[in-house]
Design an enzyme around this catalytic site. Structure first.
Site, PDB file in Angstrom:
ATOM      1  CB  SER A  87      -0.928  -0.022   1.224  1.00 13.96           C
ATOM      2  OG  SER A  87      -1.911   0.973   1.114  1.00 13.96           O
ATOM      3  CG  ASN A  88      -0.386   4.702  -1.205  1.00 14.87           C
ATOM      4  OD1 ASN A  88      -1.051   5.445  -0.506  1.00 14.87           O
ATOM      5  ND2 ASN A  88      -0.884   4.097  -2.283  1.00 14.87           N
ATOM      6  CG  HIS A  89       3.355   6.519   3.669  1.00 16.23           C
ATOM      7  ND1 HIS A  89       3.438   5.728   4.788  1.00 16.23           N
ATOM      8  CD2 HIS A  89       4.523   6.378   3.004  1.00 16.23           C
ATOM      9  CE1 HIS A  89       4.628   5.142   4.813  1.00 16.23           C
ATOM     10  NE2 HIS A  89       5.304   5.510   3.739  1.00 16.23           N
TER      11      HIS A  89
END
Ligand code: PMT
Length: 410
Positions: A209-211
């Protein structure tokens, strides 16, 4: 939303959540509102008047009788000048007093004297909140036109869990903005907004995923709704609540987001993609937790659909707005995406800059338009940034003639 010229009176009561109202005042000020604070005697045991005075840049009203400057005139003048009254945290005590018409201190006297809308934000122990007498008093006040926000559910200061927590300051300010209603310049426009990250499973316990926190996209959805648009929010997994009045489709993966966006594309006029979509996903998703074997592990990834690029090929008259999260060559990279995805506008943010990008409440954006215009904006809250983006969207929807005449006419 720009609250310049708006007067908000904030009544603070004696509850542990009083400290959160400090942020409410700060946010209202940042949006340009003139904020006056009235504190009950008990509120001053939790937070000092000086804290509110420093943030509001105005004297804090604490007592009807201590300072002759205030009483007589002040409770009437604040009642008259208010465009909105907020009572937060609203305790069982103040709710009971107002429901009974008691006006025995500065706060209750001013509220009883005002004709402005009153937003009541209860926060108290969950058993107190559920108590039938409190609920009856809330019903009485609702019948008189008082506007209530539901408390959040969660862990309370005393350790137990339940419904009674003060909603997040951003939600309170969002509600205040909605009541103060900006110009309904997006009325009749159907806007699809995407927000948050996507999650691409590796196995039942791990994912890529990412932030992204969703804050930017949610701010766009909230701002568009405040301005009268019909808003559908397609969101990846985030920890924030959907803005009032916005329809929500929750998704997890890029493929799910692709399906949700495609399925609703026909019924929208504008798409604003603030989501941080994973470009790749694991080629295989293991049904069981992958065991630790050896020193290395290789994951084979396959490409996800580029949702925005696909929309660019079938856009018709719709307005397509992308976001571009960059760590270098901000404008060049964003301009390339604007072109290659056939967008009308792209919002570029350098996620390495302090106060910009992932997770923050603020952003620093550049808006690049198809005609080559670049609008370079300073650090501002994500809600303000959302409104600046929507100003441009409104002009794009109106077309060049109307946008030109709007600029000329101010
Ligand atoms: O959520 P926050 O914590 O508030 O953070 C905000 C943000 C940094 C996520 C936001 O401001 C932002 O920049 N969003 C876009 C992030 C991104 O994925 O940019 P990109 O350059 O990889 O993609 C360009 C555009 O194509 C984006 O509009 C993206 O939604 C879209 N895209 C990307 C990949 C893909 N497979 N499909 C897409 O539609």
């Amino acid at each position: 939303m720009d609250l310049k010229g708006k007067s908000v009176v904030v009544g603070v009561c004696g509850g542990i959540a009083a400290y959160k109202v400090v942020e409410v005042v700060s946010r209202l000020k940042k949006l340009g509102a003139e904020v006056d604070v009235i504190m009950t005697a008990n509120a001053q045991k939790f937070v000092t008047p000086l804290t509110f005075r420093s943030l509001s840049h105005r004297p804090v009203v604490t007592d009807m009788f201590s300072d002759p400057e205030y009483w007589e005139i002040k409770h009437v003048s604040l009642a008259q000048k208010a465009d909105l009254f907020i009572i937060a945290p609203a305790t069982a005590n103040i709710i009971g007093k107002l429901a009974s018409g008691i006006a025995d201190d500065m706060l209750t006297a001013t509220v009883v004297a005002t004709k402005a809308p009153v937003l009541v934000v209860p926060a108290m122990n969950h058993n107190m909140y559920a108590n039938p007498v409190v609920q009856r008093n809330i019903r009485i006040l609702k019948d008189f036109g008082y506007i209530f926000m539901e408390p959040d559910t969660g862990r309370m200061a005393e350790g137990s869990s339940g419904k009674g927590r003060l909603p997040e300051p951003s939600a309170i300010v969002g509600k205040a903005c909605a009541i103060l209603k900006p110009e309904q310049d997006l009325e009749g426009i159907r806007i699809l907004v995407t927000a948050g990250p996507t999650r691409e499973s590796i196995d039942p316990v791990r994912y890529i995923s990412n932030h992204s926190s969703g804050k930017m996209g949610y701010a766009v959805a909230q701002a568009a709704h405040e301005r009268g648009a019909d808003v559908l929010l397609v969101s990846g997994p985030v920890g924030i609540g959907c803005p009032d009045g916005v329809r929500l489709i929750s998704v997890t993966t890029a493929q799910e987001m692709h399906e949700a966006v495609n399925g609703n594309f026909e019924n929208c006029d504008v798409v604003i993609m603030a989501a941080a979509v994973a470009d790749y996903r694991p080629a295989e998703v293991s049904e069981r937790k992958i065991k630790k074997n050896g020193d290395e592990m290789v994951l084979r990834l396959v490409k996800n659909p580029d949702i925005l690029k696909t929309l660019g090929t079938i856009k018709g008259n719709r307005i397509l707005v992308g976001f571009s999260a960059e760590t270098d060559h901000l404008e060049d990279n964003a301009a390339k995406k604007l072109e290659s995805k056939n967008l009308d506008m792209i919002v570029a943010n350098d996620v390495t800059m302090e106060g910009a990008g992932f997770g923050t409440d603020t952003n620093i954006i550049k808006i690049l338009k198809r005609d080559g215009t670049v609008i370079d904006l300073p650090l501002m809250s994500k809600l303000e940034a959302a409104h600046r983006i929507l100003d441009e969207v409104r002009d794009l929807v109106a077309g060049p003639a109307q946008a030109g005449s709007k600029e000329r006419g101010g």
